[in-house]
Design a protein around this motif. Structure first.
Motif, mmCIF file in Angstrom:
data_model
loop_
_atom_site.group_PDB
_atom_site.id
_atom_site.type_symbol
_atom_site.label_atom_id
_atom_site.label_comp_id
_atom_site.label_asym_id
_atom_site.label_seq_id
_atom_site.Cartn_x
_atom_site.Cartn_y
_atom_site.Cartn_z
ATOM 1 N N CYS A 164 0.842 -1.194 0.000
ATOM 2 C CA CYS A 164 0.000 0.000 0.000
ATOM 3 C C CYS A 164 0.881 1.250 0.000
ATOM 4 O O CYS A 164 1.757 1.395 0.847
ATOM 5 C CB CYS A 164 -0.911 -0.013 1.223
ATOM 6 S SG CYS A 164 -1.787 1.522 1.476
ATOM 7 N N SER A 166 0.093 4.315 0.685
ATOM 8 C CA SER A 166 -0.203 5.294 1.738
ATOM 9 C C SER A 166 0.523 4.976 3.036
ATOM 10 O O SER A 166 1.021 5.866 3.723
ATOM 11 C CB SER A 166 -1.702 5.345 2.025
ATOM 12 O OG SER A 166 -2.409 5.596 0.860
ATOM 13 N N CYS A 167 0.567 3.676 3.382
ATOM 14 C CA CYS A 167 1.135 3.319 4.686
ATOM 15 C C CYS A 167 2.414 2.515 4.519
ATOM 16 O O CYS A 167 2.996 2.071 5.515
ATOM 17 C CB CYS A 167 0.117 2.517 5.500
ATOM 18 S SG CYS A 167 -0.359 0.973 4.706
ATOM 19 N N CYS A 186 -4.965 2.243 8.240
ATOM 20 C CA CYS A 186 -4.779 2.990 6.996
ATOM 21 C C CYS A 186 -6.076 2.980 6.191
ATOM 22 O O CYS A 186 -6.652 1.921 5.934
ATOM 23 C CB CYS A 186 -3.654 2.344 6.194
ATOM 24 S SG CYS A 186 -3.562 2.939 4.512
ATOM 25 N N THR A 188 -6.552 3.702 3.066
ATOM 26 C CA THR A 188 -6.397 3.245 1.681
ATOM 27 C C THR A 188 -6.539 1.729 1.570
ATOM 28 O O THR A 188 -7.222 1.208 0.691
ATOM 29 C CB THR A 188 -5.019 3.668 1.135
ATOM 30 O OG1 THR A 188 -4.829 5.046 1.438
ATOM 31 C CG2 THR A 188 -4.925 3.445 -0.367
ATOM 32 N N CYS A 189 -5.881 1.002 2.475
ATOM 33 C CA CYS A 189 -5.865 -0.465 2.379
ATOM 34 C C CYS A 189 -6.713 -1.116 3.475
ATOM 35 O O CYS A 189 -6.715 -2.323 3.628
ATOM 36 C CB CYS A 189 -4.438 -0.977 2.453
ATOM 37 S SG CYS A 189 -3.644 -0.567 4.022
HETATM 38 ZN ZN LIG Z 1 -2.326 1.249 3.602
#
Ligand SMILES: [Zn+2]
Ligand SMILES: [Zn+2]
Length: 377
Positions: A164, A166-167, A186, A188-189
């Motif tokens: 991912c 984002s993280c 997170c 996003t995921c």
């Molecule tokens: Zn993530």
């Protein structure tokens, strides 16, 4: 604590393995030793735990560096940072996990991985089955590893899930709020730490599917009503190489019409006719194992007297000991006497003085009653 095997040896990789090599080795081994594929195999289960533990450390650059430097000591007793807040060893990540891990839903951290859910089922067995022990097939609705994608969640098995962005695979993000850092899954995921571009249609990318599983449960001899049996790893699959939850089987034991149980001991109330109890006799009694045995009832036996049959009770769990069986005598007074029986009993009752010796309890009782009415008691 048992000696720990080197994490690199556990994953069968060299010490300079790349991140991708670690991931590949982990996936291959996790598939092989997954509890869903090795049901009831304790060795596979502990191997699976080892693999997960090793991967948990080696996939994380900071933890891997700490492990390379300090070995297993890096993660024992809070690691080198414990007590002194030495950020050099475990790094900031570990401190955060220690401080927030429990709050954020489990210490497993590192990618938001959690074990599969535990499942509960109830099984009812007969009194006789509890005595002998029994194997029961039970059907458990559960989530299992998706066969279509091998639990990867990806429609294309060879396509590795992407980390991912984002993280960076951590599954959680941190934001500074005033003086504190706040951690949350997170967005996003959704905490999984990776993204799947082309999700498997069978499992919608989760890696697990709902399925009825049939499990044979060995219920040991001597089990008591309300006993809970734990079958580790037989709960819901965790998905993507995460340990499965446990299955808890609650055992209910049906009552029996003639036997009662107290722990490992069995009680059976056996009616004996008044004449038999007075004269003495031998009676045949049932045993829980389905056999029968003879018990001597001595002359003058009273209601409530019990006779022990050693070792005829239930097995004691996790022991070779057995309980006893107790025959509890209930003296039955005859009803609906024939003319001849009545005459014989009237003759027997005859002179009250004759009973003084044969019925000491009544004699004793009535002499106390007499004293009571005369104001002596
Ligand atoms: Zn993530
Ligand atoms: Zn799938």
């Amino acid at each position: 604590m048992a000696t720990k095997i080197d994490y690199y040896a556990v994953l069968e990789i060299s010490r300079d393995a790349s991140g991708d090599e670690i991931k590949r080795a982990y996936r291959k081994l996790a598939m092989k030793y997954h509890p869903d594929r090795n049901q009831g195999d304790d060795e596979a289960e502990s191997k699976f735990k080892e693999i997960n533990e090793a991967y948990d450390v080696l996939k994380d650059e900071q933890k891997r560096a700490a492990y390379d430097r300090f070995g297993h000591a890096a993660f024992e007793g809070g690691g080198p940072g414990a007590g002194g807040f030495d950020f050099g060893g475990g790094g900031l990540g570990d401190i955060f996990e220690q401080m927030f891990g429990d709050m954020m839903g489990g210490r497993r951290g590192g990618g938001g991985r959690r074990a599969g859910a535990d499942l509960q089922v109830q099984v009812t067995i007969t009194f006789a089955e509890a005595f002998t022990g029994v194997k029961k097939k039970i059907t458990v609705p559960t989530r299992v590893i998706c066969e279509s994608c091998d639990g990867t969640g990806s429609a294309d098995k060879d396509q590795q899930p992407e980390t991912c962005p984002s993280c960076h695979g951590a599954g959680k993000v941190r934001a500074q709020q005033g003086f504190f850092f706040v951690e949350r899954p997170c967005p996003t995921c959704h905490g999984s730490g990776h993204l799947i571009r082309n999700p498997c249609k069978e499992c919608q990318g989760t890696g697990t599917v709902e399925k009825n599983r049939s499990i044979e449960v060995a219920i040991p001899a001597g089990v008591e009503d309300g006993t809970r049996i734990r079958i580790s790893g037989a709960g819901e699959a965790g998905g993507k190489g995460v340990p499965a939850g446990d299955l808890y089987v609650h055992v209910a034991v049906e009552p029996h019409p003639i036997f009662q149980r107290d722990g490992a001991n069995v009680y059976c109330r056996v009616p004996v006719r008044m004449g038999q109890a007075a004269l003495g006799t031998e009676i045949e009694v049932p045993v829980v194992d389905g056999s029968r045995t003879k018990v001597k009832i001595p002359a003058g036996t009273q209601t409530g007297e019990q006779f022990r049959l050693r070792g005829k009770g239930f097995s004691v769990l996790r022991s070779s000991a057995r309980g006893d069986m107790y025959i509890q005598v209930v003296v039955e007074t005859p009803r609906h006497l024939s003319k001849q029986q009545r005459e014989l009993l009237e003759e027997f009752e005859g002179d009250a003085a004759d009973h003084a010796k044969g019925s000491p309890e009544s004699t004793g009782f009535f002499s106390k009653v007499k004293d009571f009415f005369e104001g002596k008691l």
